[in-house]
Design a protein around this motif. Structure first.
Motif, short mmCIF file in Angstrom:
data_model
loop_
_atom_site.label_atom_id
_atom_site.label_comp_id
_atom_site.label_asym_id
_atom_site.label_seq_id
_atom_site.Cartn_x
_atom_site.Cartn_y
_atom_site.Cartn_z
N GLY A 61 17.66 1.30 10.98
CA GLY A 61 18.96 1.31 11.65
C GLY A 61 19.46 2.73 11.85
N THR A 62 18.93 3.66 11.09
CA THR A 62 19.22 5.08 11.28
C THR A 62 18.17 5.62 12.25
N PRO A 63 18.58 6.23 13.36
CA PRO A 63 17.60 6.71 14.34
C PRO A 63 16.55 7.62 13.70
N GLY A 64 15.28 7.31 13.97
CA GLY A 64 14.18 8.12 13.48
C GLY A 64 13.75 7.84 12.05
N CYS A 65 14.40 6.88 11.38
CA CYS A 65 14.06 6.57 9.99
C CYS A 65 13.44 5.18 9.88
N PHE A 66 12.48 5.06 8.95
CA PHE A 66 11.75 3.82 8.75
C PHE A 66 11.63 3.54 7.27
N LYS A 67 11.53 2.26 6.93
CA LYS A 67 11.28 1.87 5.56
C LYS A 67 9.80 1.50 5.47
N LEU A 68 9.02 2.32 4.76
CA LEU A 68 7.62 2.00 4.50
C LEU A 68 7.57 0.98 3.38
N ILE A 69 6.85 -0.11 3.60
CA ILE A 69 6.73 -1.18 2.61
C ILE A 69 5.25 -1.41 2.35
N TRP A 70 4.82 -1.40 1.08
CA TRP A 70 3.42 -1.63 0.78
C TRP A 70 3.27 -2.62 -0.36
N GLU A 71 2.14 -3.31 -0.32
CA GLU A 71 1.73 -4.22 -1.39
C GLU A 71 0.24 -4.05 -1.58
N LEU A 72 -0.18 -3.84 -2.83
CA LEU A 72 -1.60 -3.69 -3.12
C LEU A 72 -1.88 -4.23 -4.51
N HIS A 73 -3.15 -4.55 -4.75
CA HIS A 73 -3.53 -5.00 -6.09
C HIS A 73 -4.96 -4.58 -6.42
N ASP A 74 -5.31 -4.71 -7.70
CA ASP A 74 -6.61 -4.33 -8.23
C ASP A 74 -6.87 -2.83 -8.13
N ALA A 75 -5.82 -2.03 -8.18
CA ALA A 75 -5.98 -0.57 -8.10
C ALA A 75 -5.76 0.06 -9.47
N ARG A 76 -6.62 1.01 -9.82
CA ARG A 76 -6.42 1.81 -11.03
C ARG A 76 -5.34 2.86 -10.78
N GLU A 77 -5.36 3.40 -9.54
CA GLU A 77 -4.33 4.35 -9.12
C GLU A 77 -4.14 4.21 -7.62
N ALA A 78 -2.97 4.61 -7.15
CA ALA A 78 -2.67 4.53 -5.72
C ALA A 78 -1.76 5.69 -5.34
N HIS A 79 -1.88 6.09 -4.05
CA HIS A 79 -1.09 7.22 -3.56
C HIS A 79 -0.57 6.94 -2.16
N LEU A 80 0.58 7.50 -1.86
CA LEU A 80 1.09 7.58 -0.50
C LEU A 80 0.80 9.00 -0.03
N ILE A 81 -0.01 9.11 1.00
CA ILE A 81 -0.43 10.42 1.50
C ILE A 81 0.18 10.63 2.88
N THR A 82 0.87 11.74 3.04
CA THR A 82 1.48 12.09 4.32
C THR A 82 0.58 13.08 5.02
#
Length: 128
Positions: A61-82
């Protein structure tokens, strides 16, 4: 109920519907605005690798902004990489099911990458 599938390419689209009566006369109409925010890419990894069930980018609803939503399983570790693989790459540890608001300046790639002993899986979305 009407199921609709969004186009694959980012952009703004419209769907127009007309409701008619039994005689075929137009009774009312409906125009739906559709905004496709970015292309999605993924690598499911080898058998037994972590699974990324979801990576979505919903407008906030804010111009240029987004809500990133993730779901994952069976991971030892996870990262959000830009912007993976670039000189401005950013890496942040994440958990299995969560979200984050982002306001990218220009085209930006957001990748969720999950790792376990069997391999690596990733999904990414490109936002304008």
């Amino acid at each position: 109920v009407v199921e609709m599938v969004t186009p694959d390419e980012p952009g703004e689209y419209e769907a127009r519907w007309v409701v008619t009566n039994a005689d075929g006369d137009a009774v009312s109409g409906l125009t739906i605005a559709i905004v496709v925010t970015g292309k999605k890419h993924e690598d499911k990894g080898p058998p037994g690798a972590p699974v990324i069930d979801r990576l979505d980018a919903d407008p906030t609803g804010t111009p240029g902004c987004f809500k990133l939503i993730w779901e994952l399983h069976d991971a030892r570790e996870a990262h959000l990489i830009t912007n993976p693989g670039t000189s401005v790459e950013g890496v942040q540890a994440i958990v299995g099911e969560d979200s984050q608001v982002v306001c990218p300046e220009g085209d930006t790639v957001y990748r969720v990458e999950a790792v376990n002993d069997e391999g690596t899986a990733w999904k990414e979305v490109v936002l304008p």
